[in-house]
Structures are given as structure tokens and as C-alpha cells.
Design a protein around this motif. Structure first.
Motif, PDB file in Angstrom:
ATOM      1  N   ALA A 117       0.830  -1.204   0.000  1.00 10.28           N
ATOM      2  CA  ALA A 117       0.000   0.000   0.000  1.00 10.28           C
ATOM      3  C   ALA A 117       0.864   1.254   0.000  1.00 10.28           C
ATOM      4  CB  ALA A 117      -0.923  -0.008   1.221  1.00 10.28           C
ATOM      5  N   THR A 118       1.919   1.246   0.780  1.00  8.76           N
ATOM      6  CA  THR A 118       2.789   2.423   0.875  1.00  8.76           C
ATOM      7  C   THR A 118       3.454   2.710  -0.469  1.00  8.76           C
ATOM      8  OG1 THR A 118       3.166   1.952   3.219  1.00  8.76           O
ATOM      9  CG2 THR A 118       4.716   3.445   2.145  1.00  8.76           C
ATOM     10  N   ARG A 119       3.876   1.670  -1.167  1.00 11.14           N
ATOM     11  CA  ARG A 119       4.512   1.864  -2.475  1.00 11.14           C
ATOM     12  C   ARG A 119       3.573   2.553  -3.464  1.00 11.14           C
ATOM     13  NH1 ARG A 119       6.505  -3.440  -1.494  1.00 11.14           N
ATOM     14  NH2 ARG A 119       8.701  -3.366  -0.918  1.00 11.14           N
ATOM     15  N   GLN A 120       2.270   2.370  -3.304  1.00 12.26           N
ATOM     16  CA  GLN A 120       1.309   3.027  -4.192  1.00 12.26           C
ATOM     17  C   GLN A 120       1.260   4.538  -3.965  1.00 12.26           C
ATOM     18  OE1 GLN A 120      -2.612   1.321  -4.567  1.00 12.26           O
ATOM     19  NE2 GLN A 120      -1.829  -0.761  -4.227  1.00 12.26           N
ATOM     20  N   VAL A 121       1.718   4.978  -2.803  1.00  7.86           N
ATOM     21  CA  VAL A 121       1.655   6.395  -2.437  1.00  7.86           C
ATOM     22  C   VAL A 121       3.004   7.087  -2.634  1.00  7.86           C
ATOM     23  CG1 VAL A 121       1.186   7.984  -0.518  1.00  7.86           C
ATOM     24  CG2 VAL A 121      -0.212   5.922  -0.810  1.00  7.86           C
ATOM     25  N   LEU A 122       4.100   6.366  -2.411  1.00  5.82           N
ATOM     26  CA  LEU A 122       5.433   6.975  -2.467  1.00  5.82           C
ATOM     27  C   LEU A 122       5.794   7.434  -3.881  1.00  5.82           C
ATOM     28  CD1 LEU A 122       7.615   4.635  -0.211  1.00  5.82           C
ATOM     29  CD2 LEU A 122       6.494   6.799   0.397  1.00  5.82           C
ATOM     30  N   GLU A 123       6.503   8.554  -3.937  1.00  9.64           N
ATOM     31  CA  GLU A 123       7.053   9.055  -5.191  1.00  9.64           C
ATOM     32  C   GLU A 123       8.556   8.802  -5.261  1.00  9.64           C
ATOM     33  OE1 GLU A 123       5.889  13.129  -4.864  1.00  9.64           O
ATOM     34  OE2 GLU A 123       3.763  12.666  -5.191  1.00  9.64           O
ATOM     35  N   ARG A 124       9.206   8.826  -4.096  1.00 11.99           N
ATOM     36  CA  ARG A 124      10.662   8.608  -4.020  1.00 11.99           C
ATOM     37  C   ARG A 124      10.964   7.689  -2.853  1.00 11.99           C
ATOM     38  NH1 ARG A 124      12.917  14.674  -3.972  1.00 11.99           N
ATOM     39  NH2 ARG A 124      14.686  13.537  -3.181  1.00 11.99           N
ATOM     40  N   ASP A 125      11.923   6.785  -3.048  1.00 11.26           N
ATOM     41  CA  ASP A 125      12.321   5.841  -1.997  1.00 11.26           C
ATOM     42  C   ASP A 125      13.338   6.464  -1.048  1.00 11.26           C
ATOM     43  OD1 ASP A 125      10.758   3.796  -2.992  1.00 11.26           O
ATOM     44  OD2 ASP A 125      12.350   2.999  -4.264  1.00 11.26           O
ATOM     45  N   ALA A 126      13.372   5.950   0.173  1.00 10.63           N
ATOM     46  CA  ALA A 126      14.398   6.302   1.165  1.00 10.63           C
ATOM     47  C   ALA A 126      14.967   4.992   1.692  1.00 10.63           C
ATOM     48  CB  ALA A 126      13.801   7.141   2.286  1.00 10.63           C
ATOM     49  N   ALA A 127      15.701   4.304   0.822  1.00 10.23           N
ATOM     50  CA  ALA A 127      16.220   2.972   1.149  1.00 10.23           C
ATOM     51  C   ALA A 127      17.125   2.981   2.372  1.00 10.23           C
ATOM     52  CB  ALA A 127      16.956   2.391  -0.056  1.00 10.23           C
ATOM     53  N   GLY A 128      17.901   4.038   2.559  1.00  8.06           N
ATOM     54  CA  GLY A 128      18.816   4.103   3.701  1.00  8.06           C
ATOM     55  C   GLY A 128      18.099   4.009   5.034  1.00  8.06           C
ATOM     56  N   LEU A 129      16.912   4.597   5.131  1.00 15.43           N
ATOM     57  CA  LEU A 129      16.155   4.529   6.377  1.00 15.43           C
ATOM     58  C   LEU A 129      15.750   3.093   6.698  1.00 15.43           C
ATOM     59  CD1 LEU A 129      13.723   7.602   6.362  1.00 15.43           C
ATOM     60  CD2 LEU A 129      15.635   7.173   7.906  1.00 15.43           C
ATOM     61  N   VAL A 130      15.173   2.393   5.718  1.00 11.69           N
ATOM     62  CA  VAL A 130      14.707   1.040   6.019  1.00 11.69           C
ATOM     63  C   VAL A 130      15.862   0.063   6.192  1.00 11.69           C
ATOM     64  CG1 VAL A 130      12.374   1.273   5.122  1.00 11.69           C
ATOM     65  CG2 VAL A 130      14.196   0.588   3.584  1.00 11.69           C
ATOM     66  N   GLU A 131      16.958   0.277   5.477  1.00 17.59           N
ATOM     67  CA  GLU A 131      18.131  -0.583   5.682  1.00 17.59           C
ATOM     68  C   GLU A 131      18.644  -0.433   7.107  1.00 17.59           C
ATOM     69  OE1 GLU A 131      20.817   0.788   2.675  1.00 17.59           O
ATOM     70  OE2 GLU A 131      19.610  -0.049   1.053  1.00 17.59           O
ATOM     71  N   THR A 132      18.682   0.801   7.591  1.00 15.45           N
ATOM     72  CA  THR A 132      19.160   1.055   8.955  1.00 15.45           C
ATOM     73  C   THR A 132      18.177   0.525   9.983  1.00 15.45           C
ATOM     74  OG1 THR A 132      20.309   3.015   8.150  1.00 15.45           O
ATOM     75  CG2 THR A 132      19.983   2.846  10.534  1.00 15.45           C
ATOM     76  N   LEU A 133      16.876   0.691   9.736  1.00 12.81           N
ATOM     77  CA  LEU A 133      15.872   0.163  10.659  1.00 12.81           C
ATOM     78  C   LEU A 133      16.006  -1.349  10.809  1.00 12.81           C
ATOM     79  CD1 LEU A 133      12.801   2.252   9.497  1.00 12.81           C
ATOM     80  CD2 LEU A 133      13.772   2.267  11.807  1.00 12.81           C
ATOM     81  N   ARG A 134      16.214  -2.050   9.709  1.00 13.81           N
ATOM     82  CA  ARG A 134      16.320  -3.513   9.766  1.00 13.81           C
ATOM     83  C   ARG A 134      17.623  -3.965  10.428  1.00 13.81           C
ATOM     84  NH1 ARG A 134      12.679  -3.643   5.206  1.00 13.81           N
ATOM     85  NH2 ARG A 134      14.159  -2.837   3.710  1.00 13.81           N
TER      86      ARG A 134
END
Length: 194
Positions: A117-134
Motif C-alpha cells: 500500500a505504501t509503495r502506491q503512495v510513495l514518489e521517491r524511496d528512502a532505502a537508507g532509512l529502512v536498511e538502517t531500521l532492519r
């Protein structure tokens, strides 16, 4: 005298002596959140939305974001339904919310739909945030790497997915705390551009 209080790895994974004193996690840092910054919390859970289970992650997340300096409205509680999640996120973006953090629906269950669902709304990714969260607590909580959460921007709104557990919420906010104020400033054209 030497005695093992805790060890990780090997066949048994995490082992902790029953009487070991476990150090408390580091406190949440106080970032510089821009004045007037607003955050929204979207809690995703079929059971909580149906009223059969209390939502603990949403209220906890709202309180932690308030501690960071965000103005936070009421928690939006939705079922694990793609359309309901998309609607909640698009509403927050349309209202000009600076930061939307979801909790729940990031795992491997067939009803875990938050990333899609979130991917349907996002225009730009912030991969660094989720990589760090994981990666942040994977030694202490090996299952943290199983989160499928995503993050990015939609217009001038930052959207971040966190797990539904209260531990996942606390750990996630601890990771976001030192950088999220700067990220909000950047999205609005301020701060250093990196």
C-alpha cells in the motif's frame, strides 16, 4: 571472578543468565524537529480495527513522536487492507503532514499489506532509512531483518513503515530520532543537501 551474563550466536542463539542485569536501551535522542512539524500515526491491524484486540503500537508511537517534538493527532486505525491503508496515507499527504509513520502489517503474513500500500503512495524511496531500521537491532532481535517495511516521500511528506510490536516501534523511533528532523527540513528545502 568471571561469569558469562549473556552471549549471542552459536547453536542456541541468544542466551542470557537468569539473574543477568540487561542494560537498558539508549534513550531516544532529541533531534531538532522543525517548529510546527506535524506527524501522523497509521496503525494497521485487522484485529485492532475490528475491536477484538487493543492497539498498543499506535498510541506508543504517537507518544514517542510527540517526545521528539512533532505535533501528533489521533492515531488512525485501519485494517490490513490495501485500499484502507492507501486512503489513510493519501489523506495525511493531502493534509500536508510532514511525517507519517505506520505500525503493523510489515511481516510475511498474507494479510501484511502495508509495504504494498505504501509503495502506491510513495514518489521517491528512502532505502537508507529502512536498511538502517532492519539492521539496527539484528544482533539482539534477529527477526528484525524480516520486516518488509519501506520508506520514502510523497510530495513533502515522509512516510516510514515500522513493525506492529511495541519493541519494534521503540527500536524504530530510536533509529529515526537522530535524523528525522533533518529529513523533514530537507523535504521542505532547508538543511544541508546530502
Amino acid at each position: 571472578d568471571v561469569r558469562v551474563m549473556e552471549k549471542t550466536g552459536g547453536k542456541t542463539g541468544l542466551w542470557r543468565r537468569d539473574d543477568a542485569v540487561v542494560p537498558a536501551p539508549a534513550p531516544i535522542a532529541s533531534p531538532t524537529v522543525p517548529a510546527g512539524a506535524r506527524a501522523a500515526v497509521v496503525a494497521v491491524s485487522d484485529r485492532a480495527a475490528a475491536g477484538t484486540y487493543p492497539d498498543r503500537g499506535g498510541p506508543l508511537l504517537a507518544g514517542l513522536l510527540t517526545e521528539l517534538g512533532f505535533a501528533v493527532g489521533d492515531v488512525v486505525l485501519v485494517p490490513d487492507d490495501v485500499d484502507a491503508i492507501v486512503d489513510a496515507l493519501r489523506t495525511a499527504v493531502a493534509e500536508g503532514i510532514d511525517l507519517v509513520v505506520t505500525t503493523g502489517g510489515t511481516g510475511f503474513s498474507p494479510r501484511d499489506n502495508t509495504p504494498e500500500a505504501t509503495r502506491q503512495v510513495l514518489e521517491r524511496d528512502a532505502a537508507g532509512l529502512v536498511e538502517t531500521l532492519r539492521a539496527a537491532d539484528r544482533d539482539r532481535v534477529p527477526t528484525s531483518v524480516l520486516s518488509r517495511g519501506v520508506a520514502g516521500t510523497a510530495g513533502r511528506t515522509i512516510v516510514v513503515n515500522l513493525p506492529g510490536s511495541t519493541g519494534g516501534v521503540r527500536d524504530g523511533v530510536r533509529v529515526l530520532a537522530p535524523v528525522i528532523g533533518h529529513a523533514v527540513a530537507q523535504v521542505h528545502g532547508g538543511g544541508d543537501h546530502g
